[in-house]
Design a protein around this motif. Structure first.
Motif, mmCIF file in Angstrom:
data_model
loop_
_atom_site.group_PDB
_atom_site.id
_atom_site.type_symbol
_atom_site.label_atom_id
_atom_site.label_comp_id
_atom_site.label_asym_id
_atom_site.label_seq_id
_atom_site.Cartn_x
_atom_site.Cartn_y
_atom_site.Cartn_z
ATOM 1 N N PHE A 1 1.103 11.330 -6.742
ATOM 2 C CA PHE A 1 -0.024 10.634 -5.124
ATOM 3 C C PHE A 1 -0.188 11.522 -4.188
ATOM 4 O O PHE A 1 0.776 13.450 -4.040
ATOM 5 N N GLU A 2 -1.237 11.585 -3.107
ATOM 6 C CA GLU A 2 -0.827 12.575 -1.664
ATOM 7 C C GLU A 2 -1.846 11.541 -1.229
ATOM 8 O O GLU A 2 -2.223 10.276 -0.947
ATOM 9 N N GLY A 3 -1.342 11.735 0.559
ATOM 10 C CA GLY A 3 -1.603 10.673 1.834
ATOM 11 C C GLY A 3 -0.452 10.986 2.148
ATOM 12 O O GLY A 3 0.071 12.039 2.691
ATOM 13 N N SER B 1 8.513 16.131 -2.723
ATOM 14 C CA SER B 1 7.255 15.947 -1.889
ATOM 15 C C SER B 1 7.621 17.466 -1.623
ATOM 16 O O SER B 1 8.202 17.643 -1.041
ATOM 17 N N ARG B 2 6.194 18.135 -0.918
ATOM 18 C CA ARG B 2 6.157 18.719 -0.202
ATOM 19 C C ARG B 2 4.824 18.592 0.977
ATOM 20 O O ARG B 2 4.219 17.724 0.680
ATOM 21 N N GLY B 3 5.084 19.581 2.057
ATOM 22 C CA GLY B 3 4.126 18.879 3.014
ATOM 23 C C GLY B 3 2.625 19.536 2.637
ATOM 24 O O GLY B 3 2.733 20.645 2.364
ATOM 25 N N TRP B 4 1.806 18.726 3.225
ATOM 26 C CA TRP B 4 0.501 19.506 2.264
ATOM 27 C C TRP B 4 0.046 20.819 3.538
ATOM 28 O O TRP B 4 -0.205 21.918 2.822
ATOM 29 N N ASP C 1 3.001 12.390 8.111
ATOM 30 C CA ASP C 1 2.665 13.422 7.917
ATOM 31 C C ASP C 1 1.841 13.608 6.444
ATOM 32 O O ASP C 1 2.449 13.187 5.905
ATOM 33 N N LYS C 2 1.049 14.055 6.486
ATOM 34 C CA LYS C 2 0.139 14.438 5.207
ATOM 35 C C LYS C 2 1.419 14.642 3.738
ATOM 36 O O LYS C 2 1.616 15.978 4.497
ATOM 37 N N ARG C 3 1.864 14.785 2.853
ATOM 38 C CA ARG C 3 2.352 15.302 2.037
ATOM 39 C C ARG C 3 1.786 14.762 0.216
ATOM 40 O O ARG C 3 0.847 13.969 0.012
ATOM 41 N N LEU C 4 2.538 15.763 -0.616
ATOM 42 C CA LEU C 4 2.227 15.509 -1.887
ATOM 43 C C LEU C 4 3.545 15.124 -2.176
ATOM 44 O O LEU C 4 4.197 16.139 -3.224
ATOM 45 N N PRO C 5 3.535 13.783 -2.857
ATOM 46 C CA PRO C 5 4.968 13.069 -3.520
ATOM 47 C C PRO C 5 4.705 12.823 -4.859
ATOM 48 O O PRO C 5 3.388 12.879 -5.562
ATOM 49 N N VAL C 6 5.691 13.162 -5.845
ATOM 50 C CA VAL C 6 5.867 12.148 -6.640
ATOM 51 C C VAL C 6 6.569 11.678 -6.827
ATOM 52 O O VAL C 6 8.150 11.582 -6.578
ATOM 53 N N LEU C 7 6.669 10.561 -7.948
ATOM 54 C CA LEU C 7 7.750 9.393 -7.513
ATOM 55 C C LEU C 7 8.855 9.341 -9.303
ATOM 56 O O LEU C 7 7.238 9.229 -10.353
ATOM 57 N N ARG C 8 9.234 9.041 -9.732
ATOM 58 C CA ARG C 8 9.769 8.690 -10.521
ATOM 59 C C ARG C 8 11.262 8.309 -10.975
ATOM 60 O O ARG C 8 11.879 8.199 -10.166
ATOM 61 N N GLY D 1 0.002 -0.912 -0.179
ATOM 62 C CA GLY D 1 0.442 0.018 -0.109
ATOM 63 C C GLY D 1 1.183 1.266 -0.006
ATOM 64 O O GLY D 1 0.150 2.345 -0.006
ATOM 65 N N SER D 2 2.365 1.287 0.068
ATOM 66 C CA SER D 2 3.027 2.247 0.549
ATOM 67 C C SER D 2 3.141 2.539 -0.894
ATOM 68 O O SER D 2 2.487 2.047 -2.551
ATOM 69 N N PHE D 3 3.202 4.503 -1.474
ATOM 70 C CA PHE D 3 3.453 5.047 -2.860
ATOM 71 C C PHE D 3 4.655 4.368 -3.361
ATOM 72 O O PHE D 3 4.079 4.550 -4.540
ATOM 73 N N PHE D 4 5.096 4.253 -2.307
ATOM 74 C CA PHE D 4 6.479 3.871 -3.264
ATOM 75 C C PHE D 4 6.170 1.878 -4.436
ATOM 76 O O PHE D 4 6.834 1.941 -4.933
ATOM 77 N N ARG D 5 5.869 1.608 -3.594
ATOM 78 C CA ARG D 5 5.024 -0.158 -4.283
ATOM 79 C C ARG D 5 3.640 0.332 -5.623
ATOM 80 O O ARG D 5 4.047 -0.878 -6.094
#
Length: 757
Positions: free
Chosen positions: A243-245, A277-280, A252-259, A227-231
């Motif tokens: 993603f966001e969560g 990512s940035r902190g929400w 903490d809640k963040r707005l990540p981008v994975l590449r 369930g992780s953003f990475f997986r």
């Protein structure tokens, strides 16, 4: 009841308007929230792309370095000084590749046989995961990227390795490079544009390698959990995911981008993944602050509207009381008094009204509305409209209109009246006055024309016969900075710049006295002391007795026109890059110099200079550096000649020196020698570049070598080409064939060949 309903309608309308405004604000705030999130996603994707591009280039470079080591290993192994060669080679690679901390060659047993770090020689890393992975499935085409592991120095690194095969294709060891985490930290930190922004580099198995900012107990932690953003990102097989969560590393809640980082040119056993990512809360802090501010403004606006409506309703009640009182009062301020019965539509006039309109009271009809035929076209409609407004709104009647009397005179009339109501409060009659305002209207028109003319865009100053300032307009204040209070009672001498002598002003006043007017260019001074050119026009105003009563002066700022003239002259006669005279100005000065030389039996020298090998500088450093070099050349040439001499640029890398009033050709050769010595010093260009240039120079002297300008320029040009043909970096004095030209080489002048660096 009616009053209550009227007030209720006002409040209902206010509630509806405030509700609509609130809905509009909510819609805009929601849209702004979506825009902020979309913008941040795009910025984070861009920053992750920057990291991907940089790391891809580094991985490709590391792979090439490993391949070069593999190619050179057999040669090193066969030489007695092979170990020393390997060590020097690996250390030079370390210097040239700051992203790599350690290069190492491991044999088939995992023992380090060569490394840029001597303390690793002989150590065995057979148990390392990266060695075991390659040992289990060796492939010469695969770039093995290890999971982050702790080195003997207690720091996390990633090993990038290639398999070495023996003569029979068997596994013979590894050549590896350890990626420096410090260099990765610098890269990750460079893309952070906010304090709350977090960037991480993660191995393909989920282990965190580097994090910026550095987080406690994060490096080495595995993100590949269900369930992780990475997986989710790896399972989607997309190159980039949004993603966001909540982040599993910090909660903490963040707005990540994975590449995913996996260059197409490489076959990697495991990819790398960059997460930015940035902190929400921090990301939306400005938006939340804007929401609070808008809600506060909305609440204050609502309170002000309610207060305003209460005040408005009270004022309306008071106004109705005042209007009732005004309707009971009769005010007659004009000459004629009239009454209009709204029910019978009949006009009642006093005798003065008939006189004003030029009508006979004995011949008017029963309704006494014959005067309407005297109204100019359109006036009757205006009067009816004004009457309807007065009746419906209870306002005082005040209208100015035009009539043409039976004697042909066109007159302006002003009607003022009040409305009276009957016992049932219904409008019953208008009672008012009429006065002839023709003379006043004409005077007002004249004053409007005069005021409009006076407040035109041009500065205007009016003085009396003694030249004391009586009035200035707004344009005068804007132009000179003086207010009317500053200059009233003073003389125009406060504007004098001091650039004109008494003779100038004497001639000006002589023209004013004789012709009644004067105009011309003059320099004036503003209040702040700035001098500027103006076009001054002075006109004499005479009184009834024919004597001077006033002077009227207008000023027009011609600064821009003068500047435009200077710009045109600069473009016409000067080279735009170097600021040197161009061919046109050079020809003019050459003509003047030769004319003076003919009169005084003097000499004029012309030097044609062509930069040697300027094109390599342009090709090596670019046109911008070439332009910078040409400007520096122009400055150095000017420093080598007298103020009376002319340095011109004909175009490209061609320059010309005009030396008027020389004694002999040796003077021109001495100047050429000075120039060649000066150009022995290199030119310092931007970005730490240097260039050493030289000239091929041709010299022609009047009258020895030519009798006119064209021939002198042609012969100097020919001498310059002779200098180029003789090997460049020299100057040649023109000599008619078959006499050989006087030639000076770099060895004679101490010059050097052109170089760039």
């Amino acid at each position: 009841m009616k009053r209550f309903l009227r007030h209720a309608r006002h409040w209902l309308l206010l509630v509806v308007c405030l509700g609509a405004l609130g809905a509009y604000l909510a819609y805009n705030l929601h849209g702004e929230h979506e825009r902020v999130e979309a913008t941040e996603r795009e910025r984070l994707a861009t920053q992750s792309k920057v990291i991907e591009d940089n790391l891809s280039r580094q991985l490709v470079a590391i792979n090439l370095a490993l391949e070069s080591i593999m190619v050179e290993l057999p040669d090193w192994a066969g030489r007695p000084d092979g170990r020393e060669l390997v060590s020097r080679r690996l250390k030079s690679m370390e210097v040239s590749m700051p992203s790599v901390r350690t290069f190492a060659v491991l044999d088939e047993k995992g023992t380090v046989t060569a490394s840029n770090r001597e303390e690793l020689l002989g150590r065995n890393f057979h148990d390392r995961d990266y060695f075991q992975t390659a040992l289990r499935a060796p492939s010469t085409k695969t770039l093995y990227v290890s999971a982050p592991f702790k080195t003997v120095l207690d720091t996390f690194v990633i090993s990038v390795a290639r398999v070495i095969t023996g003569p029979q294709g068997q596994f013979a060891g590894l050549v590896s490079a350890s990626v420096d985490p410090v260099d990765m930290q610098i890269l990750l930190n460079s893309v952070r544009y906010a304090d709350d922004m977090r960037s991480m580099l993660v191995h393909g198995d989920g282990t965190i390698f580097v994090s910026q900012p550095a987080l406690v107990d994060v490096v080495g932690k595995n993100l590949s959990v269900a369930g992780s953003f990475f997986r989710q990102h790896l399972e989607s097989k997309r190159p980039v995911s949004y993603f966001e969560g909540k982040a599993i590393t910090t909660g903490d809640k963040r707005l990540p981008v994975l590449r995913t980082i996996q260059p197409a040119d490489l076959t990697m056993d495991k990819p790398l993944v960059v997460s930015v990512s940035r902190g929400w809360d921090a990301m939306f802090a400005p938006w939340q602050r804007d929401v609070r501010n808008q809600l506060l403004v909305y609440a204050l606006f609502g309170l002000l509207c309610m207060a305003g409506l209460i005040i408005y309703q009270r004022q309306r009640v008071q106004q109705r009381v005042i209007n009732q009182r005004l309707k009971l009062a009769t005010e007659a301020t004009g000459v004629g008094i009239w009454e209009f019965d709204l029910k019978t539509r009949r006009y009642h006039w006093d005798l003065a009204m008939f006189d004003l309109f030029g009508l006979n009271p004995q011949t008017v009809n029963a309704l006494n509305n014959d005067w309407q035929q005297l109204l100019l076209p359109g006036e009757l409609l205006r009067m009816k409209d004004a009457t309807r407004v007065t009746i419906k709104q209870g306002q005082a009647f005040d209208l100015t209109f035009q009539i043409r009397r039976q004697d042909g005179q066109v007159r302006f009339m002003r009607n003022r009246a009040v409305l009276y109501n009957d016992g049932s409060h219904a409008p019953s009659r208008l009672i008012g006055t009429t006065e002839d305002v023709t003379e006043r209207k004409l005077r007002e028109a004249d004053l409007r024309v005069a005021a409009t003319a006076f407040e035109c865009q041009e500065s205007i100053m009016v003085t009396d016969a003694n030249q004391l300032i009586l009035r200035v307009n707004r344009a005068f204040t804007e132009l000179f900075g003086y207010t009317a209070q500053d200059v009233l009672g003073a003389t125009p001498r406060v504007l004098q710049s001091g650039r004109h002598d008494p003779a100038f002003y004497a001639a000006m006043w002589d023209g004013i006295t004789r012709g009644g007017a004067w105009q011309g260019e003059i320099w004036d001074r503003r209040k702040n002391g700035e001098c500027f050119p103006v076009w001054l026009s002075i006109t004499v105003v005479c009184g009834d007795d024919g004597g001077v009563s006033h002077y009227v002066a207008t000023h027009t700022d011609i600064t821009l026109r003068k500047a435009a003239e200077d710009d045109i002259r600069q473009l016409a006669f000067y080279d735009p890059l170097t600021g040197l005279p161009n061919r046109r100005l050079l020809q003019d000065r050459l003509h003047q110099a030769m004319s003076q030389a003919r009169r005084e039996r003097g000499r004029v020298a012309l030097l044609f200079l062509d930069l040697d090998k300027f094109k390599p500088v342009n090709d090596a450093f670019g046109h911008q550096a070439g332009d910078e070099l040409l400007q520096a050349v122009a400055q150095r040439l000017q420093a080598c000649v007298r103020e009376s001499d002319t340095v011109a640029r004909l175009g490209g890398d061609e320059f010309v020196l005009l030396l008027p009033s020389i004694e002999a050709a040796q003077d021109a050769m001495a100047v050429a020698e000075k120039i060649h010595q000066a150009f022995g010093r290199p030119f310092a260009l931007s970005a730490g570049r240097n260039a050493t240039m030289s000239f091929s120079t041709g010299i022609a002297v009047y009258p020895e070598h030519a009798s006119d300008e064209k021939a002198l320029m042609r012969h100097a040009d020919e001498a310059m080409y002779q200098a180029k043909a003789a090997g460049r970096d020299r100057f040649v004095l023109f000599a008619p064939a078959p006499e050989p030209a006087t030639l000076l080489t770099p060895a004679d002048s101490g010059g050097t060949a052109p170089t760039i660096g």
